[in-house]
Design a protein around this motif. Structure first.
Motif, short mmCIF file in Angstrom:
data_model
loop_
_atom_site.label_atom_id
_atom_site.label_comp_id
_atom_site.label_asym_id
_atom_site.label_seq_id
_atom_site.Cartn_x
_atom_site.Cartn_y
_atom_site.Cartn_z
N SER A 412 26.87 -39.79 -33.15
CA SER A 412 24.99 -39.56 -32.27
C SER A 412 25.02 -40.74 -31.45
O SER A 412 24.34 -39.86 -30.39
CB SER A 412 24.33 -38.58 -33.56
OG SER A 412 23.23 -39.51 -34.05
N ILE A 415 27.54 -40.68 -28.83
CA ILE A 415 28.23 -39.57 -27.46
C ILE A 415 26.76 -39.50 -27.06
O ILE A 415 27.07 -38.66 -25.92
CB ILE A 415 28.93 -38.88 -28.54
CG1 ILE A 415 28.92 -37.92 -27.80
CG2 ILE A 415 27.71 -37.69 -29.21
CD1 ILE A 415 30.71 -38.92 -26.72
N LEU A 416 25.81 -38.89 -27.36
CA LEU A 416 24.27 -38.19 -27.18
C LEU A 416 23.99 -38.97 -25.72
O LEU A 416 23.64 -38.83 -24.79
CB LEU A 416 23.25 -37.87 -27.99
CG LEU A 416 23.67 -37.17 -29.06
CD1 LEU A 416 22.62 -36.69 -29.83
CD2 LEU A 416 23.48 -35.54 -27.71
N ALA A 516 28.26 -33.82 -30.36
CA ALA A 516 28.21 -34.67 -30.76
C ALA A 516 28.87 -33.95 -32.05
O ALA A 516 29.41 -34.44 -32.70
CB ALA A 516 26.54 -35.17 -31.40
N HIS A 520 31.47 -35.24 -34.36
CA HIS A 520 31.30 -35.63 -36.14
C HIS A 520 32.35 -34.76 -37.53
O HIS A 520 32.88 -34.74 -37.63
CB HIS A 520 29.60 -34.95 -36.33
CG HIS A 520 29.61 -34.90 -37.76
ND1 HIS A 520 29.71 -36.22 -38.56
CD2 HIS A 520 29.82 -34.09 -38.91
CE1 HIS A 520 29.23 -35.55 -39.70
NE2 HIS A 520 29.58 -34.89 -40.22
#
Length: 580
Positions: A412, A415-416, A516, A520
């Motif tokens: 997270s 990538i966020l 995300a 994951h």
């Protein structure tokens, strides 16, 4: 006399007493469940309530005919929320990317990064396709030829910007306020906007330029020359006329020369690239880089604590953000009736992409219910709707994705921040619809080549769209220049941008969150495969060891040169031989 039953000599209460006890326990159980539900979802309930209360408050205050100064004071709590969220963006992005890149293996980083880039490009291209298709189906610009930007107090709007430079600059810049009643000179940002009256000037200052963003796309900003300055300045290309001599008649000749400028605004792309590369470099150092990695991890965790505190202010701030926007609205009925088809096409595109396409992509990768994943993100979606800023939504998005949906922190926080910078599905939709709308407004027939240009340009330009209010408006000028259409009707987009930009931001952050979740899931699958492969190798190694022990025992029995002593209590040689 009350009847009692006995079990093992103990008296039991009657059935009526038992029912009362069961009823009380059921009531207490329901009460506990309700309290637990409220405790877990208190912030979500407060945030949604803040939006509803803000609408009612805005409608009530709207009838009071507040002055401009009073409107500013009324919007102050909402402004404070935006300032707090923007304050946390820089440390959050840099620290999260450094710690995320340093915690991932180099091969995993490359693989996840490749998947993320492919996901961003494909979803943005699909969004652009949806926007173009809806624009040709609904035809928002057909029959709207009588619509004139003069109704909004803006005569024309032209860009002093070359398309090539727009793709060479990755900058964001915010315009200053108009200081002249005639025009905003090109030296202040390359725009020429003529204003008719002082009332129009006041309208432009209070309603447009406060949130008007000049977006330049530039590769130069990927490599900032000064890292400290990149925290508050970016790079943009402007033009000036330089005298190069005289012609035969004695007339001075001028040449348009590109010059570099440094407008105010965080160079987020340069910081993102540096943080990623710096994190990889720290991991390559091994033990020497562990101390610095722990520092960034601790900094990141402290930043998330600040985020958790700010999130409790979000419901109160959102109430005044929404309320102030409703108070500022002028003639909404006129805008909706004149530009209703454009607004409808844009919002419908966002609903299709955010409600159907993105969930289907998530389901295709994970085989899980996408709406149960999205149900844990109501708070960041509400924040996105109220603030119109994907960057300002980033802190609450990271927190909710990790705590409510169980996404790995390494995924997270890697990538966020990138998605908030480069993934703009909602922006691509409304940019394509706006481009086709302006073409229909000017009775221009678009051929297949121009449509393809719109798709590619919107997909590429949305990468650099600023994650702040009205960040994608000037991006449309790049698309219009690429297909040879005038940009003087862009002021129409400004009039309704405050409506469309809300659903645009929600779709932008939804695409980031689902990306995300997909990464994951892919990471979890890879870890399971590695564990299964490792377990299989251990089993094979154990079998080889057993065979080796058996061979050793066989050699002991046949070779007189090898002596072996086995210390086994109470076991006969025959028993040992049978076990082996």
């Amino acid at each position: 006399m009350e009847k009692k039953s006995e079990i093992n000599g103990h008296a039991l209460p009657s059935s009526a007493s038992t029912d009362r006890i069961l009823e009380k326990s059921a009531q207490s159980s329901c009460r506990q469940k309700l309290v637990e539900f409220l405790r877990k979802n208190l912030l979500v309930i407060m945030t949604v309530s803040g939006v509803l209360v803000g609408v009612g408050l805005g409608m009530m205050v709207r009838n009071m005919n507040l002055t401009k100064a009073q409107m500013t004071y009324f919007a102050f709590p909402g402004e404070m929320l935006l300032r707090m969220l923007k304050m946390i963006i820089l440390p959050l992005v840099v620290c999260s990317l450094v710690s995320g890149a340093a915690s991932l293996d180099t091969r995993s980083l490359g693989k996840l990064g490749g998947i993320a880039v492919a996901y961003f490009l494909v979803t943005t291209l699909i969004a652009s396709g949806i926007g173009v298709a809806l624009a040709f189906i609904i035809k928002p610009g057909v029959g709207a030829g009588a619509l004139n930007s003069n109704n909004l107090g803006l005569e024309s709007m032209s860009s002093n910007k070359e398309t090539a430079d727009s793709f060479l600059d990755l900058a964001r810049r915010q315009q200053g306020k108009v200081d002249s009643e005639k025009m905003l000179r090109p030296s202040t940002g390359g725009l020429e906007i003529r204003l008719k009256t002082k009332t129009d000037l006041e309208y432009y200052n209070t309603r447009v330029l406060q949130h008007f963003i000049k977006v330049d796309f530039t590769l130069r900003n990927l490599f900032p020359s000064n890292l400290v300055a990149a925290a508050f300045r970016s790079y943009a290309t402007d033009y000036k006329m330089v005298a190069i001599g005289n012609d035969t008649n004695g007339t001075t000749l001028y040449q348009k020369v590109p010059v570099g400028t440094e407008p105010d605004g965080m160079n987020i792309l340069g910081l993102v690239l540096f943080a990623m590369v710096f994190g990889v470099a720290l991991r390559k150092l091994g033990e020497e880089g562990e101390e610095l990695i722990r520092f960034f991890n601790a900094f990141n965790e402290a930043t998330m604590v600040l985020v958790s505190w700010i999130m409790w202010y979000i419901p109160f701030g959102i109430m005044f953000l929404v309320g102030s926007k409703i108070v500022e609205m002028e003639d909404v009925v006129l805008l909706v009736t004149s530009l209703g088809k454009y607004i409808f096409a844009s919002i419908l595109g966002h609903i299709i992409h955010g409600g159907i396409v993105l969930p289907l992509i998530y389901f295709g990768f994970t085989r899980k219910n996408p709406f149960s994943f999205l149900s844990g993100l109501i708070t960041p979606f509400t924040t996105a709707f109220a603030t119109c800023s994907s960057s300002a939504t980033l802190p609450s998005m990271i927190k909710c994705v990790e705590e409510n949906n169980g996404v790995d922190k390494r995924i997270s926080r890697f990538i966020l921040p990138i998605g908030a910078t480069v993934n703009m599905d909602g922006a691509a939709i409304f940019q394509c619809i706006a481009a086709v709308f302006i073409a229909q407004l000017n009775n221009a027939e678009l051929n297949a080549g121009q449509i393809f240009t719109i798709l590619v340009t919107a997909t590429a330009s949305s990468v650099g769209a600023a994650g702040i209010p009205a960040g994608g408006i000037i991006t449309i000028a790049i698309i219009l220049e690429a297909i040879g259409l005038p940009t003087n009707d862009l002021s129409l987009m400004l009039a309704v941008d405050w409506i469309v930009d809300r659903t645009t931001t929600v779709v932008n952050v939804e695409g980031d969150a689902l990306g995300a979740g997909i990464l994951h899931h892919i990471n979890q699958q890879e870890m399971k495969k590695q564990q299964e492969q490792q377990q299989q190798e251990e089993e094979e190694l154990a079998e080889i060891r057993v065979e080796a022990v058996a061979n050793v025992q066989a050699e002991e029995e046949t070779s007189p040169l090898v002596t072996h002593q086995t210390k086994t209590l109470g076991a006969t040689p025959e028993a040992i031989e049978s076990v082996l």
